[in-house]
Design a protein around this motif. Sequence first.
Motif, PDB file in Angstrom:
ATOM      1  N   GLU A 186      39.062 -11.608  -5.843  1.00  0.00           N
ATOM      2  CA  GLU A 186      39.377 -11.054  -4.548  1.00  0.00           C
ATOM      3  C   GLU A 186      37.958  -9.826  -4.599  1.00  0.00           C
ATOM      4  O   GLU A 186      38.233  -9.087  -5.588  1.00  0.00           O
ATOM      5  N   ILE A 187      37.298  -9.750  -3.831  1.00  0.00           N
ATOM      6  CA  ILE A 187      36.457  -8.713  -3.548  1.00  0.00           C
ATOM      7  C   ILE A 187      36.857  -7.682  -2.464  1.00  0.00           C
ATOM      8  O   ILE A 187      36.819  -7.500  -1.551  1.00  0.00           O
ATOM      9  N   ASN A 188      37.100  -6.920  -3.705  1.00  0.00           N
ATOM     10  CA  ASN A 188      37.897  -4.812  -2.852  1.00  0.00           C
ATOM     11  C   ASN A 188      36.865  -4.103  -3.716  1.00  0.00           C
ATOM     12  O   ASN A 188      37.515  -3.503  -4.716  1.00  0.00           O
ATOM     13  N   LEU A 243      37.411 -21.591  -0.159  1.00  0.00           N
ATOM     14  CA  LEU A 243      37.620 -21.041   0.654  1.00  0.00           C
ATOM     15  C   LEU A 243      37.608 -19.612   1.177  1.00  0.00           C
ATOM     16  O   LEU A 243      37.699 -18.528   0.293  1.00  0.00           O
ATOM     17  N   LYS A 244      36.544 -18.678   1.686  1.00  0.00           N
ATOM     18  CA  LYS A 244      35.952 -17.312   1.779  1.00  0.00           C
ATOM     19  C   LYS A 244      37.666 -17.196   2.939  1.00  0.00           C
ATOM     20  O   LYS A 244      36.682 -17.688   4.098  1.00  0.00           O
ATOM     21  N   ALA A 296      35.863   5.467   4.539  1.00  0.00           N
ATOM     22  CA  ALA A 296      35.795   4.402   5.533  1.00  0.00           C
ATOM     23  C   ALA A 296      34.538   3.569   6.099  1.00  0.00           C
ATOM     24  O   ALA A 296      34.855   1.923   6.437  1.00  0.00           O
ATOM     25  N   PHE A 297      33.997   3.360   4.204  1.00  0.00           N
ATOM     26  CA  PHE A 297      32.666   2.329   4.869  1.00  0.00           C
ATOM     27  C   PHE A 297      32.975   0.855   4.767  1.00  0.00           C
ATOM     28  O   PHE A 297      32.758  -0.393   5.449  1.00  0.00           O
ATOM     29  N   TYR A 298      34.197   0.924   3.688  1.00  0.00           N
ATOM     30  CA  TYR A 298      34.828  -0.730   2.646  1.00  0.00           C
ATOM     31  C   TYR A 298      35.271  -0.740   4.318  1.00  0.00           C
ATOM     32  O   TYR A 298      35.336  -2.114   4.202  1.00  0.00           O
ATOM     33  N   LEU A 300      37.210  -9.746   0.961  1.00  0.00           N
ATOM     34  CA  LEU A 300      37.556 -10.473   0.985  1.00  0.00           C
ATOM     35  C   LEU A 300      37.867 -11.470   0.148  1.00  0.00           C
ATOM     36  O   LEU A 300      38.002 -10.943  -1.103  1.00  0.00           O
ATOM     37  N   TYR A 301      38.940 -12.482   0.263  1.00  0.00           N
ATOM     38  CA  TYR A 301      39.010 -13.743  -1.168  1.00  0.00           C
ATOM     39  C   TYR A 301      38.562 -15.000  -1.206  1.00  0.00           C
ATOM     40  O   TYR A 301      38.040 -15.654   0.463  1.00  0.00           O
TER      41      TYR A 301
END
Length: 122
Positions: free
Chosen positions: A106-108, A74-75, A2-4, A115-116
């Motif tokens: 990919e920030i996951n 590009l974010k 849920a936080f993410y 975010l990409y």
Amino acid sequence: MAFYNEMALLALEMISEFGQSVTICATTVGEYDPETGSAPPNTVIDQTVQGMLIDFTGQELQNNSLIKQGDKKLKIAAHGLDWVPGLLNKVIVQGRTWSIVPPLKEINPAGTPILYELQVRS
């Protein structure tokens, strides 16, 4: 998790506030049919997302020989995307068309895309 999910929503809100609309275009090439000797026309699918076009820093340019003069970062907020951007896609920002070049990050954290970060070149 849920936080993410909340972080993904926050990233979308921040990029929507400080960024701009970006169109990502994916082209699917028609498959050649040997019986007819032709292929159907290519199909282009667009999606409008929120993104921020940023210059690379001097430090990044010094440390990474894959970045060329004129490349941009590009974010893109991951929340709500219909599909994930890929290296064969094109990006349209402020009426200018850009190609996506490696790397595509990919920030996951914990498997939740937030975010990409794309390197784009015109």
